[in-house]
Design a protein around this motif. Structure first.
Motif, PDB file in Angstrom:
ATOM      1  N   ILE A  97      13.497  -7.612  17.328  1.00 29.58           N
ATOM      2  CA  ILE A  97      12.639  -6.424  17.393  1.00 29.58           C
ATOM      3  C   ILE A  97      12.275  -5.961  15.980  1.00 29.58           C
ATOM      4  N   TYR A  98      11.405  -4.985  15.925  1.00 27.25           N
ATOM      5  CA  TYR A  98      11.085  -4.345  14.648  1.00 27.25           C
ATOM      6  C   TYR A  98      11.342  -2.852  14.838  1.00 27.25           C
ATOM      7  N   ILE A  99      11.877  -2.207  13.809  1.00 24.87           N
ATOM      8  CA  ILE A  99      12.160  -0.770  13.906  1.00 24.87           C
ATOM      9  C   ILE A  99      11.552  -0.041  12.715  1.00 24.87           C
ATOM     10  N   ALA A 100      10.854   1.039  13.017  1.00 26.84           N
ATOM     11  CA  ALA A 100      10.293   1.882  11.960  1.00 26.84           C
ATOM     12  C   ALA A 100      10.312   3.329  12.455  1.00 26.84           C
ATOM     13  N   ASN A 101       9.940   4.219  11.580  1.00 26.82           N
ATOM     14  CA  ASN A 101       9.948   5.645  11.916  1.00 26.82           C
ATOM     15  C   ASN A 101       8.563   6.258  11.747  1.00 26.82           C
ATOM     16  N   VAL A 102       8.370   7.418  12.367  1.00 25.97           N
ATOM     17  CA  VAL A 102       7.099   8.137  12.211  1.00 25.97           C
ATOM     18  C   VAL A 102       6.935   8.576  10.754  1.00 25.97           C
ATOM     19  N   VAL A 103       7.989   9.106  10.141  1.00 28.51           N
ATOM     20  CA  VAL A 103       7.924   9.394   8.698  1.00 28.51           C
ATOM     21  C   VAL A 103       8.913   8.503   7.957  1.00 28.51           C
ATOM     22  N   LYS A 104       8.512   8.060   6.772  1.00 27.62           N
ATOM     23  CA  LYS A 104       9.269   7.023   6.055  1.00 27.62           C
ATOM     24  C   LYS A 104      10.308   7.603   5.092  1.00 27.62           C
ATOM     25  N   CYS A 105      10.302   8.912   4.915  1.00 26.36           N
ATOM     26  CA  CYS A 105      11.270   9.516   3.993  1.00 26.36           C
ATOM     27  C   CYS A 105      12.050  10.602   4.718  1.00 26.36           C
ATOM     28  N   ARG A 106      13.307  10.772   4.327  1.00 28.84           N
ATOM     29  CA  ARG A 106      14.187  11.693   5.032  1.00 28.84           C
ATOM     30  C   ARG A 106      13.764  13.154   4.836  1.00 28.84           C
ATOM     31  N   PRO A 107      13.552  13.871   5.939  1.00 32.28           N
ATOM     32  CA  PRO A 107      13.368  15.313   5.807  1.00 32.28           C
ATOM     33  C   PRO A 107      14.705  15.940   5.401  1.00 32.28           C
ATOM     34  N   PRO A 108      14.721  16.775   4.365  1.00 35.28           N
ATOM     35  CA  PRO A 108      15.986  17.313   3.860  1.00 35.28           C
ATOM     36  C   PRO A 108      16.795  17.973   4.974  1.00 35.28           C
ATOM     37  N   GLY A 109      18.097  17.720   4.974  1.00 37.11           N
ATOM     38  CA  GLY A 109      18.984  18.319   5.965  1.00 37.11           C
ATOM     39  C   GLY A 109      18.682  17.873   7.381  1.00 37.11           C
ATOM     40  N   ASN A 110      17.956  16.793   7.517  1.00 38.47           N
ATOM     41  CA  ASN A 110      17.574  16.268   8.849  1.00 38.47           C
ATOM     42  C   ASN A 110      16.730  17.242   9.657  1.00 38.47           C
ATOM     43  N   ARG A 111      15.977  18.105   8.976  1.00 41.19           N
ATOM     44  CA  ARG A 111      15.059  18.971   9.724  1.00 41.19           C
ATOM     45  C   ARG A 111      13.969  18.107  10.356  1.00 41.19           C
ATOM     46  N   ASN A 112      13.205  18.713  11.280  1.00 41.27           N
ATOM     47  CA  ASN A 112      12.093  17.982  11.889  1.00 41.27           C
ATOM     48  C   ASN A 112      11.007  17.707  10.858  1.00 41.27           C
TER      49      ASN A 112
ATOM     50  N   VAL B 215       0.841  -1.203   0.000  1.00 39.73           N
ATOM     51  CA  VAL B 215       0.000   0.000   0.000  1.00 39.73           C
ATOM     52  C   VAL B 215       0.876   1.254   0.000  1.00 39.73           C
ATOM     53  N   VAL B 216       1.973   1.220   0.740  1.00 37.16           N
ATOM     54  CA  VAL B 216       2.878   2.384   0.773  1.00 37.16           C
ATOM     55  C   VAL B 216       3.452   2.614  -0.623  1.00 37.16           C
ATOM     56  N   GLY B 217       3.843   1.536  -1.286  1.00 30.59           N
ATOM     57  CA  GLY B 217       4.312   1.610  -2.663  1.00 30.59           C
ATOM     58  C   GLY B 217       5.398   2.661  -2.840  1.00 30.59           C
ATOM     59  N   ASP B 218       5.285   3.410  -3.928  1.00 35.44           N
ATOM     60  CA  ASP B 218       6.242   4.470  -4.246  1.00 35.44           C
ATOM     61  C   ASP B 218       5.620   5.802  -3.822  1.00 35.44           C
ATOM     62  N   CYS B 219       5.373   5.900  -2.505  1.00 35.41           N
ATOM     63  CA  CYS B 219       4.534   6.985  -1.973  1.00 35.41           C
ATOM     64  C   CYS B 219       5.037   8.390  -2.346  1.00 35.41           C
ATOM     65  N   HIS B 220       4.108   9.211  -2.800  1.00 29.64           N
ATOM     66  CA  HIS B 220       4.387  10.635  -3.030  1.00 29.64           C
ATOM     67  C   HIS B 220       3.272  11.478  -2.416  1.00 29.64           C
ATOM     68  N   LEU B 221       2.777  11.021  -1.241  1.00 29.61           N
ATOM     69  CA  LEU B 221       1.682  11.764  -0.605  1.00 29.61           C
ATOM     70  C   LEU B 221       2.148  13.091  -0.022  1.00 29.61           C
ATOM     71  N   CYS B 222       3.457  13.231   0.208  1.00 26.16           N
ATOM     72  CA  CYS B 222       3.964  14.514   0.719  1.00 26.16           C
ATOM     73  C   CYS B 222       5.255  14.851  -0.018  1.00 26.16           C
ATOM     74  N   PRO B 223       5.749  16.077   0.136  1.00 29.33           N
ATOM     75  CA  PRO B 223       6.924  16.488  -0.652  1.00 29.33           C
ATOM     76  C   PRO B 223       8.208  15.716  -0.335  1.00 29.33           C
ATOM     77  N   LEU B 224       8.239  15.013   0.803  1.00 29.35           N
ATOM     78  CA  LEU B 224       9.454  14.246   1.111  1.00 29.35           C
ATOM     79  C   LEU B 224       9.689  13.156   0.061  1.00 29.35           C
ATOM     80  N   GLY B 225       8.629  12.755  -0.599  1.00 27.90           N
ATOM     81  CA  GLY B 225       8.752  11.750  -1.663  1.00 27.90           C
ATOM     82  C   GLY B 225       9.592  12.244  -2.828  1.00 27.90           C
ATOM     83  N   GLU B 226       9.674  13.581  -2.990  1.00 26.98           N
ATOM     84  CA  GLU B 226      10.440  14.153  -4.112  1.00 26.98           C
ATOM     85  C   GLU B 226      11.934  14.185  -3.819  1.00 26.98           C
ATOM     86  N   THR B 227      12.276  14.310  -2.528  1.00 19.02           N
ATOM     87  CA  THR B 227      13.687  14.544  -2.177  1.00 19.02           C
ATOM     88  C   THR B 227      14.391  13.301  -1.643  1.00 19.02           C
ATOM     89  N   ARG B 228      13.648  12.266  -1.302  1.00 19.38           N
ATOM     90  CA  ARG B 228      14.285  11.064  -0.740  1.00 19.38           C
ATOM     91  C   ARG B 228      15.091  10.321  -1.810  1.00 19.38           C
TER      92      ARG B 228
END
Ligand code: URA
Length: 202
Positions: free
Chosen positions: A92-107, A25-38
């Motif tokens: 264990i399993y590890i995941a993040n709140v957001v799946k794509c890197r915020p540019p420059g490691n911003r919040n 379902v996540v697929g090649d997600c582009h629901l937010c702009p982080l999809g453009e920069t990851r």
């Protein structure tokens, strides 16, 4: 409503959804702009039946390049703390709140969290762990639905529905605040002791 729920079909119950289905379902997600920069979407990694799910904030540079969470400096620190607490990364399993890197490691921005976090919710629903460990404020505030910071919440177990929740410092934060490392270590020891006292299925 579950992202995987098809209108007219019953709501999925725990473990009825596989991680593969969530990944599809996540697929090649582009629901937010982080999809453009990851470089890579960092879905999550680990045991699909883990008793403990660790939740971080979002991928950093190394994670973005490798497509796996916690492979950089924070990951090294986490691995050491896990071992000290008697846990293995493969348990264990590890995941993040957001799946794509915020540019420059911003919040991550609230709107990025809003569109991405349902994927995390479905991962947790699929794994159905006993414990969720929240690394840092973003994970803690999302999982516990609170505005309070981790400094006030750490050091004890919380509960949300079925899950015990351990809010603690993000391993990366201890690089700038070395005095937090003892607290992070003590929270991990608390988790290790609880798991030893509560064997799976009891
Ligand atoms: N920090 C996070 O929050 N997540 C990662 O995957 C790596 C660093």
């Amino acid at each position: 409503m579950s992202i995987l729920q098809i209108p007219g079909h019953p709501k999925p119950t725990p473990r009825e959804v596989t991680l593969e289905e969530v990944r599809a379902v996540v697929g090649d997600c582009h629901l937010c702009p982080l999809g453009e920069t990851r470089t890579n979407l960092v879905f999550g990694v680990g045991n699909p039946h883990a008793r403990v799910v660790f939740v971080g904030e979002g991928p950093g540079r190394n994670e973005d390049l490798q497509g796996e969470p916690f492979v950089g400096a924070a990951g090294q620190k986490l691995n050491g703390l896990l071992a000290e607490a008697g846990l293995r990364r493969e348990d264990i399993y590890i995941a993040n709140v957001v799946k794509c890197r915020p540019p420059g490691n911003r919040n991550p921005k609230p709107e990025e969290i809003e569109v991405c976090a349902p994927f995390l919710r479905e991962q947790i629903r699929s794994i159905w762990p006993d414990v969720i460990v929240c690394l840092g404020n973003f994970a803690t505030q999302f999982v516990l639905k609170t505005d309070q910071g981790v400094t006030r919440l750490r050091g004890r177990f919380h509960r949300t529905g079925h899950f015990l929740v351990v809010p603690t410092f993000h391993p990366a934060a201890t690089i700038y605040h070395p005095d937090w490392l003892d607290d992070l270590r003590s929270d991990m020891q608390m988790l290790g002791a609880w798991l030893a006292e509560h064997p799976a299925g009891e």
